[in-house]
Structure formats: C-alpha cells, structure tokens
Design an enzyme around this catalytic site. Structure first.
Site, PDB file in Angstrom:
ATOM      1  CG  HIS A  64      -1.779  -1.193   1.347  1.00 25.86           C
ATOM      2  ND1 HIS A  64      -3.076  -1.222   0.868  1.00 25.86           N
ATOM      3  CD2 HIS A  64      -1.545  -2.425   1.866  1.00 25.86           C
ATOM      4  CE1 HIS A  64      -3.606  -2.415   1.103  1.00 25.86           C
ATOM      5  NE2 HIS A  64      -2.690  -3.163   1.703  1.00 25.86           N
ATOM      6  NE  ARG A  66      -1.604   3.334   3.588  1.00 22.69           N
ATOM      7  CZ  ARG A  66      -2.375   2.288   3.885  1.00 22.69           C
ATOM      8  NH1 ARG A  66      -3.361   1.946   3.072  1.00 22.69           N
ATOM      9  NH2 ARG A  66      -2.168   1.579   4.979  1.00 22.69           N
ATOM     10  CG  ASN A  96      -6.821  -0.619   0.169  1.00 20.47           C
ATOM     11  OD1 ASN A  96      -5.780  -0.733  -0.469  1.00 20.47           O
ATOM     12  ND2 ASN A  96      -6.899  -0.888   1.453  1.00 20.47           N
ATOM     13  CG  ASP A 153      -6.068  -5.777   0.419  1.00 16.96           C
ATOM     14  OD1 ASP A 153      -6.537  -6.538   1.278  1.00 16.96           O
ATOM     15  OD2 ASP A 153      -5.008  -5.165   0.565  1.00 16.96           O
ATOM     16  CG  HIS A 181      -9.352  -8.354   3.207  1.00 16.22           C
ATOM     17  ND1 HIS A 181      -8.428  -7.445   3.670  1.00 16.22           N
ATOM     18  CD2 HIS A 181     -10.021  -8.794   4.309  1.00 16.22           C
ATOM     19  CE1 HIS A 181      -8.526  -7.344   4.988  1.00 16.22           C
ATOM     20  NE2 HIS A 181      -9.502  -8.153   5.397  1.00 16.22           N
ATOM     21  CG  HIS A 234      -3.921 -10.281   4.062  1.00 18.30           C
ATOM     22  ND1 HIS A 234      -5.197 -10.779   4.053  1.00 18.30           N
ATOM     23  CD2 HIS A 234      -4.020  -8.982   3.703  1.00 18.30           C
ATOM     24  CE1 HIS A 234      -6.044  -9.826   3.709  1.00 18.30           C
ATOM     25  NE2 HIS A 234      -5.349  -8.720   3.496  1.00 18.30           N
ATOM     26  CG  ASN A 280      -8.442  -5.415   9.870  1.00 16.27           C
ATOM     27  OD1 ASN A 280      -8.367  -5.769  11.044  1.00 16.27           O
ATOM     28  ND2 ASN A 280      -9.060  -4.305   9.499  1.00 16.27           N
ATOM     29  CG  ASP A 307      -1.572  -6.188   4.259  1.00 17.49           C
ATOM     30  OD1 ASP A 307      -1.822  -5.244   3.482  1.00 17.49           O
ATOM     31  OD2 ASP A 307      -2.347  -6.539   5.171  1.00 17.49           O
ATOM     32  CG  HIS A 311      -1.869   3.274   8.878  1.00 17.74           C
ATOM     33  ND1 HIS A 311      -2.850   3.655   7.985  1.00 17.74           N
ATOM     34  CD2 HIS A 311      -1.981   1.923   9.007  1.00 17.74           C
ATOM     35  CE1 HIS A 311      -3.519   2.589   7.599  1.00 17.74           C
ATOM     36  NE2 HIS A 311      -3.023   1.524   8.198  1.00 17.74           N
TER      37      HIS A 311
END
Length: 438
Positions: A64, A66, A96, A153, A181, A234, A280, A307, A311
């Site tokens: 990710h 972002r 996502n 995902d 997912h 995952h 998750n 994964d 953040h």
C-alpha cells in the site's frame, strides 16, 4: 569492450552452480554470462558479492503506497525506495486508495507517477466499482492497461454472485487473478483484534477465525464452478490453509500468500505492540503461526507478501479500537524471513528464493522478475548478505510512517545491493542517486 556491470564473487541459490562462487556479468539490462570467480571481463561498474547470495530480485505482491489520497502516510517514491532497500525489484500496489484504482485512467495515472522509481511498481485494480461491492469494474479494459490482479483488498467481496462473476471473468483473461481479502464483513463488524483471550483482556471486540475460513471455503467452491483463478491475500488461519491445500490437491487454480507478521507474531504480541500490532486479518494464535510456517516451508502456501500498510502517526496514536489497521514491511521482509526460517535451518535458500521472488512473480503475472540467475534473464537482482546482523530502527527505514512491528529487533541477513533492469539502485546498503525518502 568493458561489460556494463559485474557482480563479483557471490553464490547462487537457485541454479545448478549449487552454491559455487561466481561472477555475474550484466550487459544491456540482461545477464550475459555467469562465470567462475576471476574470469569476468573488465566492467564499467563492479558490485562486491563476496560472502553473499546473488538472487533474483524479490517480488512483493501486496503493498500500500497510499497513492492517491494518503500520501502523508506513504507515496510511491518513499514506498519504492523502501522496496529497493529491501531487495524488492517489483511490487504490486493495492487499489484501496482515495479514490480507488478502478478505471483504466486511474491505472495509467498511478503508473505514470512510478516512472523512474527504484522498483518496478505495478498496480492491481478493484474488483468492484468504487470498491463498493455492488457491480464489477471493467476487467477487460483494466487488463488492457497491464492489470493482472483484481482485488477489493481492505474489504471482502461478500456477494456470492459478484465473486462468481469476477472469477468467471479471469477465464478469458490469461494470467488474471482475483485476490480476496477473506474476512466475512458481518462476522468482523466492529472487531479489532483476533477473537479470543487477548481481546477479552484488552476489552475489545474480536475478529473470529471463522470469518476467514468461511470466505475461503465459499470462494474455493466458486473457483471450482467457474474455473477462475483465485488467490487468498494475507492468509492467517490454519483451517483456511487446509482448505487451500485440499483445493490444490484437487487440481484447482488456487494460491495463497502469508505475511512475515503472520509467520512470526501472535495475538499476544498486540499487548506489547499496541496499535502497531493491529492489522486485518488480525494476528492469530501460536498454533496458527506454527501451521503457517510449516506450510510456507513445505509448499502448501505459495508466497510471502508483506501487506505493507504504512500509517501516519496520527492514525496510530489513538485507541486500539480506533487506530487504523496495518504494519509496514516491504523493506524488512527478506531479513525477517531469513532470520526466522533460513538462518534457523527450517527453510533452504532455494525455497526462500521461491517464496519471496519466483512464486509471487508467477501469481501476479510479472514476467520480467523472479527468474533464475542465468544467461539471458533480465538483470533484476538482489545481493543478500546472510551473516549481516542489524537492528531495525523505525526512523532509519525509508517509509514515511513508523508503524513497523520489528522496531528494536535484531535481524540476521540484509540486502547489500539491488539491481533493477541492469542498473544498481542500492549499492553497499545505500540508495543510489536521489531515491531516498523525501
């Protein structure tokens, strides 16, 4: 005439050379020769691989970065820099984002931002429009832009008919795969960490293992009926892993990945890690970890993927209930797997290459990566020092975010050099050029 590049004195984990020390000669972005040490011609540049393994570059098929919409946490530049530092020469971004990557135009825009990155950055695309779980995206049009992985995902495609249609769509698109997912949204609604003793002690609602098990069971049934390719993102439970194993024995096109964290950490670690330990699907039981470790070693599970979920501190510096789920990992993947499995004797170097490079490249249809270190192959390579010990420092990693679960842990094994399309992008453990974190 001098060769473009010589990687000198390394051992090969995935070839008939059987660990013999060799020189790898690179010309025009490809391996032109593999010769005994000392027999390489003069080169414009030489990388020292003595006491190290020369391997195909690693491939991370779940990251990710972002982009768009979350670049305070990560962007393609910082994510790709971390990937390169971790020996990852190709990666697949998840869709996502905000807005989601669900149209050919979005795919083209995101890939344009990755031009010149020190890693071959690919992207997946959403299964459903807006990742809303209501109608399929235009698989064929997205496929024509180079997308091979379709996933919502972050959310599960819960509707049976939609998932069936998505799997059916891959049948006419060679190499396309639906990646799920696998957590039933009704079962995990409000859930924070694994349902069990730790969730009870911490006073939060749990996410039950059955949420994963039931979705994997349903999806495998749909894959049987459609002939579509199905991949579990995952995977975290022993029971779901057994379902994947059975589907493979029956000859269905099913694959599954596992993250480094699900191979090492358990729900008990959440009490130590706090919000960094929230993800998750959640960290599970020790029995799950032990089963997944056996499965990645013996080939029941196909690949390791991180994964990588950075953040911004503001999204983690809150309560466990409210914190964003996810951990970083693209820069540390190889070192964690080597430390936990190869250095301990549980996994061979050749199997390591398979799970972090060759298998993920096959799953995601990345043709230029994951090949044996052999004549004619693209020179996408990682030079890995198996003896180097280093301690993970969150502020020394390339990510814009600091939510690594490995902070303070000493690891064994580290990438020394990374070569992308014949060009060194990491040399001596340092990024080449101006690719470092901004």
């Amino acid at each position: 005439m001098a060769a473009d590049l010589v990687i000198s004195g390394g051992r090969l984990a995935d070839s008939a050379h059987g660990g013999e020390r060799v020189d790898v000669i690179v010309e025009a972005g490809r391996i032109s020769a593999v010769v005994p040490v000392g027999e390489a011609p003069q080169a414009r540049r030489t990388l020292d691989a003595s006491d190290a393994w020369v391997m195909p570059g690693f491939v991370d098929i779940q990251v990710h970065f972002r982009t768009p919409g979350g670049t305070d946490s990560e962007d393609i530049a910082s994510g790709a820099a971390g990937a390169a530092m971790g020996g990852v020469t190709a990666c697949v971004m998840m869709p996502n984002t905000n807005p989601p990557i669900d149209t050919p135009g979005m795919v083209q825009d995101v890939l344009a931002m990755a031009t010149g990155a020190p890693c071959d950055v690919r992207t997946s695309a959403a299964i459903t429009v807006g990742r809303a779980g209501e109608r399929l995206t235009d698989f064929a049009a997205l496929y024509d832009t180079g997308v091979r992985v379709f996933t919502d995902d972050g959310d599960c495609v819960a509707d049976d008919a939609l998932m069936e249609a998505a799997l059916a769509a891959t049948v006419s698109l060679p190499g396309a795969v639906v990646s799920q997912h696998a957590e039933d949204p009704e079962m995990v609604a409000g859930g924070v960490i694994n349902a069990g003793a730790v969730a009870e002690r911490m006073g939060v609602q749990g996410r039950p293992a059955l949420a994963e098990i039931s979705v994997v069971q349903r999806d495998i049934g749909l894959a049987r009926g459609t002939g579509g390719r199905y991949h579990v993102l995952h995977l975290s439970t022993a029971e779901a892993m057994e379902q994947v194993a059975q589907a493979k024995r029956e000859g269905f096109a099913v694959s599954a990945e596992v993250t480094p964290q699900h191979l090492v950490l358990t729900e008990d670690d959440v009490e130590r890690l706090g919000t960094t330990g929230k993800m998750n699907p959640p960290l599970r039981l020790r029995s799950d970890v032990e089963a997944l470790r056996r499965a990645i070693v013996d080939g029941t599970l196909d690949a390791v993927a991180t994964d990588h979920a950075p953040h911004h501190a503001s999204l983690k510096d809150t309560s466990l209930r409210d914190a964003a789920p996810g951990m970083t990992g693209v820069e540390t993947m190889a070192s964690v797997i080597w430390s936990e499995l190869v250095a301990t004797g549980a996994m061979s170097p050749a199997r390591f290459v398979e799970v972090v490079s060759a298998a993920p490249a096959r799953i995601a249809g990345i043709a230029e990566h994951g090949h044996r270190v052999d004549v004619g192959m693209p020179a996408n390579l990682a030079v890995f020092d198996p003896a180097q010990r280093w301690t993970v420092r969150a502020d020394e990693l390339q990510s814009r975010s600091r939510n690594t679960p490995w902070a303070g842990r000493e690891l064994t094994g580290k990438v020394r050099h990374t070569v992308l399309a014949g060009r060194p992008v990491v040399s001596g453990g340092e990024l080449c050029g101006s690719a470092a974190r901004g």
